[in-house]
Design a protein around this motif. Structure first.
Motif, PDB file in Angstrom:
ATOM      1  N   TYR A   1       5.655  15.380   6.185  1.00  0.00           N
ATOM      2  CA  TYR A   1       4.579  15.351   5.139  1.00  0.00           C
ATOM      3  C   TYR A   1       5.038  14.785   3.873  1.00  0.00           C
ATOM      4  CZ  TYR A   1       2.167  18.912   7.894  1.00  0.00           C
ATOM      5  OH  TYR A   1       1.293  19.346   9.009  1.00  0.00           O
ATOM      6  N   ASN A   2       4.464  13.834   3.142  1.00  0.00           N
ATOM      7  CA  ASN A   2       4.659  13.223   1.905  1.00  0.00           C
ATOM      8  C   ASN A   2       4.162  14.373   0.917  1.00  0.00           C
ATOM      9  OD1 ASN A   2       5.527  10.923   3.075  1.00  0.00           O
ATOM     10  ND2 ASN A   2       3.587   9.624   2.813  1.00  0.00           N
TER      11      ASN A   2
ATOM     12  N   THR B   1      -2.631  11.800   1.802  1.00  0.00           N
ATOM     13  CA  THR B   1      -3.655  12.353   2.581  1.00  0.00           C
ATOM     14  C   THR B   1      -3.315  13.555   3.396  1.00  0.00           C
ATOM     15  OG1 THR B   1      -4.737  10.168   2.578  1.00  0.00           O
ATOM     16  CG2 THR B   1      -5.531  11.852   4.177  1.00  0.00           C
ATOM     17  N   LYS B   2      -2.195  13.532   4.246  1.00  0.00           N
ATOM     18  CA  LYS B   2      -1.968  14.620   5.254  1.00  0.00           C
ATOM     19  C   LYS B   2      -1.640  16.019   4.606  1.00  0.00           C
ATOM     20  CE  LYS B   2       1.395  15.217   9.111  1.00  0.00           C
ATOM     21  NZ  LYS B   2       2.395  14.712   9.700  1.00  0.00           N
TER      22      LYS B   2
ATOM     23  N   ARG C   1       0.937  -1.172  -0.075  1.00  0.00           N
ATOM     24  CA  ARG C   1       0.034  -0.108  -0.031  1.00  0.00           C
ATOM     25  C   ARG C   1       1.047   1.143   0.027  1.00  0.00           C
ATOM     26  NH1 ARG C   1       0.842   2.038   4.730  1.00  0.00           N
ATOM     27  NH2 ARG C   1       1.189   0.978   6.716  1.00  0.00           N
TER      28      ARG C   1
ATOM     29  N   LEU D   1       3.666   6.982  -2.096  1.00  0.00           N
ATOM     30  CA  LEU D   1       3.533   7.916  -0.974  1.00  0.00           C
ATOM     31  C   LEU D   1       2.231   8.254  -0.773  1.00  0.00           C
ATOM     32  CD1 LEU D   1       6.599   9.822  -0.699  1.00  0.00           C
ATOM     33  CD2 LEU D   1       6.423   7.571   0.070  1.00  0.00           C
ATOM     34  N   ASP D   2       1.473   8.027   0.548  1.00  0.00           N
ATOM     35  CA  ASP D   2       0.165   8.587   0.578  1.00  0.00           C
ATOM     36  C   ASP D   2       0.091  10.011   0.801  1.00  0.00           C
ATOM     37  OD1 ASP D   2      -2.280   9.290   2.507  1.00  0.00           O
ATOM     38  OD2 ASP D   2      -2.537   6.901   2.483  1.00  0.00           O
TER      39      ASP D   2
ATOM     40  N   TYR E   1       2.918   4.471   1.275  1.00  0.00           N
ATOM     41  CA  TYR E   1       3.488   4.778   2.430  1.00  0.00           C
ATOM     42  C   TYR E   1       3.241   6.162   3.088  1.00  0.00           C
ATOM     43  CZ  TYR E   1       6.887   0.892   2.155  1.00  0.00           C
ATOM     44  OH  TYR E   1       7.848  -0.177   2.143  1.00  0.00           O
ATOM     45  N   ARG E   2       2.658   5.847   4.443  1.00  0.00           N
ATOM     46  CA  ARG E   2       2.114   7.051   5.378  1.00  0.00           C
ATOM     47  C   ARG E   2       3.606   7.542   6.029  1.00  0.00           C
ATOM     48  NH1 ARG E   2      -2.128   3.196   6.357  1.00  0.00           N
ATOM     49  NH2 ARG E   2      -0.955   2.768   8.221  1.00  0.00           N
ATOM     50  N   GLU E   3       3.307   8.640   6.564  1.00  0.00           N
ATOM     51  CA  GLU E   3       4.342   9.590   7.101  1.00  0.00           C
ATOM     52  C   GLU E   3       4.715   8.664   8.339  1.00  0.00           C
ATOM     53  OE1 GLU E   3       2.305  12.572   4.550  1.00  0.00           O
ATOM     54  OE2 GLU E   3       1.778  10.901   5.768  1.00  0.00           O
ATOM     55  N   ASP E   4       3.856   7.919   8.943  1.00  0.00           N
ATOM     56  CA  ASP E   4       4.131   7.478  10.288  1.00  0.00           C
ATOM     57  C   ASP E   4       4.587   5.896  10.044  1.00  0.00           C
ATOM     58  OD1 ASP E   4       1.734   6.386   9.578  1.00  0.00           O
ATOM     59  OD2 ASP E   4       0.843   6.887  11.606  1.00  0.00           O
ATOM     60  N   ASP E   5       4.933   5.486   8.610  1.00  0.00           N
ATOM     61  CA  ASP E   5       5.366   4.230   8.624  1.00  0.00           C
ATOM     62  C   ASP E   5       7.185   4.030   9.228  1.00  0.00           C
ATOM     63  OD1 ASP E   5       3.252   2.715   7.735  1.00  0.00           O
ATOM     64  OD2 ASP E   5       3.382   3.607   5.785  1.00  0.00           O
TER      65      ASP E   5
END
Length: 472
Positions: free
Chosen positions: A390-391, A447-448, A297, A444-445, A299-303
């Motif tokens: 932030y991505n 959303t943020k 999936r 990279l996700d 990658y989120r910032e907190d991965d």
């Protein structure tokens, strides 16, 4: 008379950033006590952590003692220890509120936060008045002040005691009128890596903005022991680190490894130290290479980070250093395309020459064009969302490098079938120089960053615009 037992309360004024604070004062037959500055409580009530470093006191024994109007290159927390004053503040900063005036009385139960560039003046209303202020820079003879005449007709400060009857200095009376003042510019932004592809995009984004300063590698030596004296750092609001060692394969060689760690970690640590010491916001550009690409999936910032090669390891280490700076934005991006030689320009050249390339098809991600990255950096510095990671990449459906190559061929009127898929391992099988491991999933996700009201550009649309501009 000082009012006791008021709750701590903040009140906005017509001047942006200038806030009045009601302070709890506890008194009895012996006198009174107050917490004149309490960082934790005041930050909880919305005051920025302005990090004061010096405490000054001005004592005025006569009623009518009048001082100002001075706009200083630092923020101030103003209060009164004894007595009472009439305060006047005039916005002398660039912008639509230039010349705005606010006045109020200050006694021991009230304080005011005065941001940099707002002119400050006061008149004592009681004898033996002690006027105190915390500032977030040490006084320096090199500091540049902006002054306004106490009697300026445009500001028209309603002094309780007419200036003709007040105690004041000849110097304050000689200051210029509002029409003759050059407004105080915003604190500076320093862009490092000014000659790189992102640096060039930031030049285009900011245009001729006077408060943005660009520095190439030879303009500022991050390894110098005199770095702390290289600039008057309190004049800077932000440092954008657009410089980095990005040769991922070269980083796998002994010399490249040293250079990568020097640029991506040691140099970043020097910037982090300067930023933390002077309240500067540090913007640092990171990479998808801090991840191993094993997730199925985005990658989120907190991965959790798990870099595969030296380049990714240095970027991860640099991120860790920057994360310790109180004011920081780490932008993780991928597959960056800007001015100069890059994957897209190479594919365009091959298409125009009729070459049929084999292109890697098992690495998936999104292109990020430097103009979009520059726009995102400016957005963060102006919108000021919560500090952190932030991505930021192009948007839309992820593609492989081979998919992108086919898109380039098609946009240039060439047959996309001329691009052949090849696996990463096969592509590099005949390499005679060290090859860095690549993450297979670089998506990279977003959303943020989108939650900050930033509009992510479609990577496909940006690619089309890029090729159109390159063809002109």
């Amino acid at each position: 008379m000082t009012e006791y037992s008021k709750p701590l309360r903040r009140t906005e004024t017509p001047i942006p950033g200038l806030t009045v604070w009601e302070l709890p004062v506890h008194g009895d037959n012996r006198g009174w006590f107050k917490e004149n500055w309490q960082r934790e409580k005041m930050i909880a009530h919305g005051l920025e952590d302005f990090e004061p470093v010096q405490n000054n006191i001005s004592f005025n024994d006569a009623v009518g003692s009048t001082r100002g109007i001075h706009a200083e290159p630092w923020d101030k927390w103003v209060s009164v220890a004894t007595g009472r004053i009439f305060g006047a503040w005039v916005d002398l900063r660039e912008g639509p509120t230039f010349g705005t005036v606010f006045t109020t009385e200050i006694d021991p139960s009230r304080a005011i936060f005065v941001p940099r560039g707002v002119g400050n003046a006061y008149q004592s209303l009681e004898p033996d008045t002690a006027y105190t202020y915390l500032v977030n820079d040490h006084w320096s003879p090199d500091a540049e002040y902006t002054f306004l005449n106490l009697a300026d007709e445009t500001a028209a400060v309603p002094w309780p005691i007419p200036l003709s009857e007040a105690e004041l200095s000849a110097k304050d009376l000689a200051h210029p009128r509002l029409a003759d003042i050059t407004p105080v510019p915003p604190r500076k932004i320093l862009v490092l890596g000014a000659d790189g592809q992102l640096g060039k995009a930031l030049r285009a984004e900011y245009g001729d903005s006077d408060h943005v300063e660009f520095a190439a590698r030879e303009d500022l030596d991050l390894a110098s022991p005199e770095l702390h004296e290289a600039r008057r750092w309190r004049d800077y609001d932000a440092i954008v680190n657009a410089a980095a060692f990005t040769s991922v394969d070269l980083a796998e060689t002994p010399a490249g490894r040293r250079d990568a760690w020097a640029a991506n970690v040691t140099g970043v640590a020097a910037l982090a130290k300067i930023s933390a010491e002077h309240g500067i916001t540090l913007v640092h550009v990171s990479s998808d290479y801090v991840f191993d690409g094993a997730l199925e999936r985005p990658y989120r910032e907190d991965d959790a980070i798990s870099p595969l090669g030296v380049y990714g390891q240095t970027k991860a280490a640099g991120d860790s250093v920057v994360s310790a700076v109180p004011r920081h934005y780490i932008l993780r991006t991928s597959w960056v395309i800007g001015e100069g030689r890059n994957f897209v320009s190479t594919m365009a050249s091959l298409a125009e020459r009729g070459v049929r390339p084999s292109v890697v098809s098992d690495q998936i991600g999104r292109l990020t064009f430097t103009d979009d990255l520059a726009r995102g950096i400016r957005h963060l510095l102006e919108a000021r969302p919560a500090f952190g990671v932030y991505n930021l990449t192009g948007g839309g459906e992820p593609m492989s490098w081979a998919d992108i190559a086919r898109r380039v061929f098609a946009l240039l009127g060439n047959d996309p079938a001329n691009v052949t898929d090849v696996a990463t391992d096969e592509y590099f099988a005949a390499a005679t120089e060290p090859v860095a491991p690549r993450p297979r999933n670089s998506v990279l996700d977003l959303t943020k960053i989108e939650a900050t009201e930033f509009t992510v550009s479609s990577a496909a649309d940006s690619l089309a615009r890029y090729l159109t501009a390159a063809a002109r």
